[in-house]
Write a protein that holds these residues in place. Structure first.
Motif, PDB file in Angstrom:
ATOM      1  N   SER A  92       1.208  -0.563  -0.119  1.00  0.00           N
ATOM      2  CA  SER A  92       0.017   0.398   0.155  1.00  0.00           C
ATOM      3  C   SER A  92       0.511   0.953   0.213  1.00  0.00           C
ATOM      4  O   SER A  92       1.922   1.568   1.027  1.00  0.00           O
ATOM      5  N   SER A  93       0.617   2.305  -0.869  1.00  0.00           N
ATOM      6  CA  SER A  93       1.199   3.186  -0.680  1.00  0.00           C
ATOM      7  C   SER A  93       1.750   4.664   0.409  1.00  0.00           C
ATOM      8  O   SER A  93       2.813   4.676   0.717  1.00  0.00           O
ATOM      9  N   PHE A  94       0.531   4.247   1.610  1.00  0.00           N
ATOM     10  CA  PHE A  94       0.668   4.890   2.322  1.00  0.00           C
ATOM     11  C   PHE A  94      -0.181   3.905   3.313  1.00  0.00           C
ATOM     12  O   PHE A  94      -1.500   3.871   3.812  1.00  0.00           O
ATOM     13  N   VAL A  95      -0.405   4.383   5.103  1.00  0.00           N
ATOM     14  CA  VAL A  95      -0.899   3.591   6.062  1.00  0.00           C
ATOM     15  C   VAL A  95      -1.357   5.099   6.943  1.00  0.00           C
ATOM     16  O   VAL A  95      -1.288   5.999   7.379  1.00  0.00           O
ATOM     17  N   MET A  96      -2.654   4.978   7.066  1.00  0.00           N
ATOM     18  CA  MET A  96      -3.927   6.146   8.070  1.00  0.00           C
ATOM     19  C   MET A  96      -4.341   5.757   8.754  1.00  0.00           C
ATOM     20  O   MET A  96      -4.793   4.791   8.952  1.00  0.00           O
ATOM     21  N   CYS A  97      -4.922   6.610  10.334  1.00  0.00           N
ATOM     22  CA  CYS A  97      -5.395   7.105  11.239  1.00  0.00           C
ATOM     23  C   CYS A  97      -7.027   7.098  10.730  1.00  0.00           C
ATOM     24  O   CYS A  97      -6.423   8.156   9.964  1.00  0.00           O
ATOM     25  N   ARG A  98      -7.876   6.309  10.508  1.00  0.00           N
ATOM     26  CA  ARG A  98      -9.068   6.635  10.280  1.00  0.00           C
ATOM     27  C   ARG A  98      -9.530   8.424  11.383  1.00  0.00           C
ATOM     28  O   ARG A  98     -10.799   8.530  10.999  1.00  0.00           O
TER      29      ARG A  98
ATOM     30  N   HIS B 198      11.335   4.942   1.004  1.00  0.00           N
ATOM     31  CA  HIS B 198      12.144   4.582  -0.490  1.00  0.00           C
ATOM     32  C   HIS B 198      13.150   4.701  -1.079  1.00  0.00           C
ATOM     33  O   HIS B 198      13.739   5.302  -2.152  1.00  0.00           O
ATOM     34  N   TYR B 199      13.619   6.375  -0.272  1.00  0.00           N
ATOM     35  CA  TYR B 199      14.398   7.585  -0.127  1.00  0.00           C
ATOM     36  C   TYR B 199      15.315   7.248   0.429  1.00  0.00           C
ATOM     37  O   TYR B 199      16.403   7.308  -0.028  1.00  0.00           O
ATOM     38  N   CYS B 200      15.061   6.580   1.837  1.00  0.00           N
ATOM     39  CA  CYS B 200      16.305   6.622   2.631  1.00  0.00           C
ATOM     40  C   CYS B 200      16.686   5.784   3.129  1.00  0.00           C
ATOM     41  O   CYS B 200      17.199   5.115   4.060  1.00  0.00           O
ATOM     42  N   ASN B 201      15.322   4.617   2.914  1.00  0.00           N
ATOM     43  CA  ASN B 201      15.873   3.364   3.013  1.00  0.00           C
ATOM     44  C   ASN B 201      15.360   3.254   4.743  1.00  0.00           C
ATOM     45  O   ASN B 201      15.647   1.412   5.199  1.00  0.00           O
ATOM     46  N   TYR B 202      15.201   3.843   5.339  1.00  0.00           N
ATOM     47  CA  TYR B 202      14.371   3.556   6.983  1.00  0.00           C
ATOM     48  C   TYR B 202      12.962   2.613   6.841  1.00  0.00           C
ATOM     49  O   TYR B 202      12.609   2.663   5.496  1.00  0.00           O
ATOM     50  N   HIS B 203      13.514   1.930   7.935  1.00  0.00           N
ATOM     51  CA  HIS B 203      12.016   1.213   7.774  1.00  0.00           C
ATOM     52  C   HIS B 203      11.888   0.589   9.316  1.00  0.00           C
ATOM     53  O   HIS B 203      12.711   0.283  10.247  1.00  0.00           O
ATOM     54  N   LYS B 204      10.508   0.229   9.411  1.00  0.00           N
ATOM     55  CA  LYS B 204      10.110  -0.050  11.176  1.00  0.00           C
ATOM     56  C   LYS B 204       8.782  -1.460  11.159  1.00  0.00           C
ATOM     57  O   LYS B 204       8.519  -1.663   9.476  1.00  0.00           O
ATOM     58  N   ALA B 205       8.729  -1.530  11.751  1.00  0.00           N
ATOM     59  CA  ALA B 205       8.376  -2.650  12.169  1.00  0.00           C
ATOM     60  C   ALA B 205       6.120  -1.969  11.611  1.00  0.00           C
ATOM     61  O   ALA B 205       5.727  -0.927  11.573  1.00  0.00           O
ATOM     62  N   ILE B 206       4.861  -2.529  10.971  1.00  0.00           N
ATOM     63  CA  ILE B 206       4.013  -2.110  10.672  1.00  0.00           C
ATOM     64  C   ILE B 206       3.075  -1.633  12.642  1.00  0.00           C
ATOM     65  O   ILE B 206       3.091  -2.813  12.981  1.00  0.00           O
ATOM     66  N   PRO B 207       2.568  -0.529  12.230  1.00  0.00           N
ATOM     67  CA  PRO B 207       2.058  -0.028  13.564  1.00  0.00           C
ATOM     68  C   PRO B 207       0.555  -0.905  13.662  1.00  0.00           C
ATOM     69  O   PRO B 207       0.129  -0.852  12.600  1.00  0.00           O
ATOM     70  N   THR B 208       0.156  -1.069  14.544  1.00  0.00           N
ATOM     71  CA  THR B 208      -1.142  -1.359  15.161  1.00  0.00           C
ATOM     72  C   THR B 208      -2.113  -0.563  15.546  1.00  0.00           C
ATOM     73  O   THR B 208      -3.086  -0.374  15.986  1.00  0.00           O
ATOM     74  N   VAL B 209      -1.346   0.693  16.547  1.00  0.00           N
ATOM     75  CA  VAL B 209      -2.499   1.229  16.757  1.00  0.00           C
ATOM     76  C   VAL B 209      -1.405   2.346  16.707  1.00  0.00           C
ATOM     77  O   VAL B 209      -0.379   3.116  15.769  1.00  0.00           O
ATOM     78  N   CYS B 210      -2.286   3.972  16.432  1.00  0.00           N
ATOM     79  CA  CYS B 210      -1.849   5.377  15.873  1.00  0.00           C
ATOM     80  C   CYS B 210      -1.025   6.295  16.933  1.00  0.00           C
ATOM     81  O   CYS B 210      -1.517   5.875  18.228  1.00  0.00           O
ATOM     82  N   PRO B 211       0.014   6.190  16.457  1.00  0.00           N
ATOM     83  CA  PRO B 211       1.751   7.003  17.590  1.00  0.00           C
ATOM     84  C   PRO B 211       0.913   8.030  18.316  1.00  0.00           C
ATOM     85  O   PRO B 211       0.906   9.043  19.255  1.00  0.00           O
ATOM     86  N   ASN B 212      -0.349   9.015  17.220  1.00  0.00           N
ATOM     87  CA  ASN B 212      -0.470   9.903  17.438  1.00  0.00           C
ATOM     88  C   ASN B 212      -1.706   9.770  18.936  1.00  0.00           C
ATOM     89  O   ASN B 212      -1.978  10.582  19.393  1.00  0.00           O
ATOM     90  N   CYS B 213      -3.410   9.670  18.089  1.00  0.00           N
ATOM     91  CA  CYS B 213      -4.118   8.952  18.868  1.00  0.00           C
ATOM     92  C   CYS B 213      -4.618   7.936  20.219  1.00  0.00           C
ATOM     93  O   CYS B 213      -4.977   7.530  20.643  1.00  0.00           O
ATOM     94  N   GLN B 214      -3.563   6.964  19.427  1.00  0.00           N
ATOM     95  CA  GLN B 214      -3.201   5.795  20.364  1.00  0.00           C
ATOM     96  C   GLN B 214      -4.892   4.591  19.647  1.00  0.00           C
ATOM     97  O   GLN B 214      -5.220   3.398  20.444  1.00  0.00           O
ATOM     98  N   SER B 215      -4.991   5.458  18.699  1.00  0.00           N
ATOM     99  CA  SER B 215      -6.516   4.314  18.010  1.00  0.00           C
ATOM    100  C   SER B 215      -5.759   3.387  17.335  1.00  0.00           C
ATOM    101  O   SER B 215      -4.894   3.845  16.779  1.00  0.00           O
ATOM    102  N   ARG B 216      -6.792   2.395  16.891  1.00  0.00           N
ATOM    103  CA  ARG B 216      -7.185   1.006  16.762  1.00  0.00           C
ATOM    104  C   ARG B 216      -7.137   1.193  14.731  1.00  0.00           C
ATOM    105  O   ARG B 216      -6.864   0.144  14.601  1.00  0.00           O
ATOM    106  N   SER B 217      -8.394   2.242  14.894  1.00  0.00           N
ATOM    107  CA  SER B 217      -8.503   2.437  13.627  1.00  0.00           C
ATOM    108  C   SER B 217      -7.260   2.597  12.212  1.00  0.00           C
ATOM    109  O   SER B 217      -7.810   3.532  11.721  1.00  0.00           O
ATOM    110  N   ILE B 218      -6.280   1.625  12.287  1.00  0.00           N
ATOM    111  CA  ILE B 218      -5.601   2.353  10.944  1.00  0.00           C
ATOM    112  C   ILE B 218      -5.803   0.949   9.897  1.00  0.00           C
ATOM    113  O   ILE B 218      -6.502   0.363   9.795  1.00  0.00           O
TER     114      ILE B 218
END
Length: 431
Positions: free
Chosen positions: A123-129, A156-176
């Motif tokens: 997917s192109s991006f992941v967003m909290c609903r 795809h620019y600097c090769n940074y990577h991390k695990a797929i989030p399950t909780v929104c870092p901003n509001c802690q919602s699980r509506s990812i």
């Protein structure tokens, strides 16, 4: 004893070196051919507008091939499908019923299919609903791309990577939720719809190992797969007689980028991939899925009439003063300090404007336009690899040696610790 230089696919941007020295292989080849009194052949099914302009002025001789190498091979029919007609009516979010029906027909007839989607990942991006937060790279001003095979979010620019989030870092919602489509997601959907089909996926992620690119193409060429799904790397140079259907899954990714060459690149890519169909004895078909069926690029490919696009694009470039009507120079400055980068590019812009304002009478007496300075402005992606980037564009009359002026102004501006600068004459990458 150099007698001839042949540059195939001369329109390709990869002939332009993107690090110092920023030469163009086509221009170097032209100089070498003149020096050795050799022949230079520029070959392309979709020549660049600069090359066509030179041919139009008689600088180059224009030779046109009017038929394919295989006299039995016919130009494929192109059908454009408007995605808007199917919103909310299709089970698959990636494939329209018409394209799926055409794929099913080819599978039944034991023919091969090539599908292009010029975006890798799942997917192109992941967003909290809940709050609208998009997962972005901490080093670059772009969203992270979801890769399901590695279960990571990648830049795809600097090769940074991390695990797929399950909780929104901003509001802690699980509506990812996952948005957009890449080759990985398109591949999974295709396998689900056609479980009996043998499908190959070809993108940067599946061709990292040495020899994997050739291995996949050999596998497809030997008939060990029914469908080849990939990014732009499958668009050109492939000659498989059994391919009778080419599908462009989403044609719109490259059309509206903030770059005056975006339309030309999109046209080249679509025209090249369309040429993969019907190269054998059986007729070929091309299906293009798009939200922009009236765009000149799409219409030109559909009607096999390049002039529909080139006439429109040349008019746009003439009005806005872009190549081939001027020479374009991109001066790029980057630094870990946003203020330092912005101050330095501003200093260069002022020096250039002052220099050409003073020399304006000389240009006018010579019957030449005065070089223009556009900017400075932040780059489309302002921060990349934790560096802030600003640039300015110089539009110079064709034939004027603008490099000397820029060099003089850079020397006058001096250097600043931690600030880097690059000058790209006849620039191709403006992003």
């Amino acid at each position: 004893n150099l007698g001839a230089i042949i540059i195939d696919e001369e329109h390709e941007a990869t002939y332009k070196q993107d690090s110092n020295p920023r030469y163009h292989a086509r221009e170097v080849a032209l100089l070498r051919a003149q020096f050795h009194q050799a022949v230079l052949v520029l070959g392309s099914a979709t020549p660049s507008l600069e090359t066509r302009a030179r041919a139009g002025k008689g600088v180059y001789e224009f030779l046109q091939l009017t038929q394919r190498a295989n006299p039995l091979a016919r130009i494929p029919e192109v059908e454009v499908i408007d995605f808007r007609d199917y919103i909310g009516q299709q089970e698959s979010g990636t494939y329209t019923p018409k394209l799926l029906e055409a794929i099913a027909e080819r599978l039944q007839r034991k023919e091969q299919v090539v599908l292009m989607l010029n975006r890798r990942g799942y997917s192109s991006f992941v967003m909290c609903r809940e709050c609208g937060q998009v997962d972005t790279c901490p080093n670059c001003d772009i969203s992270l791309t979801l890769h399901m095979d590695t279960k990571t979010m990648d830049c795809h620019y600097c090769n940074y990577h991390k695990a797929i989030p399950t909780v929104c870092p901003n509001c802690q919602s699980r509506s990812i939720r996952y948005y957009g489509t890449g080759t990985q997601k398109a591949y999974d959907e295709l396998q689900e719809i056609f479980p009996e089909a043998r499908i190959l996926r070809m993108d940067v992620d599946t061709t990292r190992k040495k020899g994997s690119h050739e291995a996949l193409l050999d596998q497809f060429g030997q008939g060990q797969a029914d469908i080849l799904l990939g990014t732009q790397m499958i668009a050109k140079g492939l000659d498989f007689p059994e391919v009778t259907l080419v599908g462009v899954v989403i044609a719109d990714f490259a059309l509206k980028l903030p770059d005056f060459r975006a339309g030309e690149r999109a046209y080249d890519l679509l025209e090249q991939v369309a040429g993969r169909a019907g190269r054998g004895d059986r007729p070929g078909e091309v299906i293009i899925q798009t939200y922009l069926p009236e765009d000149p690029v799409i219409r030109a490919v559909a009607e096999h009439d390049r002039s529909i696009f080139t006439d429109y694009d040349l008019d746009q470039r003439r009005d806005a003063l872009y190549p081939p009507f001027v020479r374009l120079v991109n001066i790029l400055v980057w630094s870990a300090s946003r203020d330092d980068a912005q101050d330095y590019i501003g200093r260069i812009a002022k020096l250039l404007k002052r220099r050409w304002h003073a020399a304006a009478p000389d240009f006018l007496r010579a019957g030449s336009a005065v070089p223009q300075v556009l900017g400075p402005a932040s780059c489309v992606i302002e921060r990349a690899k934790d560096r802030y980037r600003f640039h300015l564009l110089v539009k110079s009359p064709v034939g004027y040696h603008v490099s000397d002026d820029i060099d003089a102004c850079l020397k006058e501006a001096g250097s600043v610790r931690g600030v880097s600068v690059s000058v790209d004459v006849d620039a191709y990458d403006l992003m």
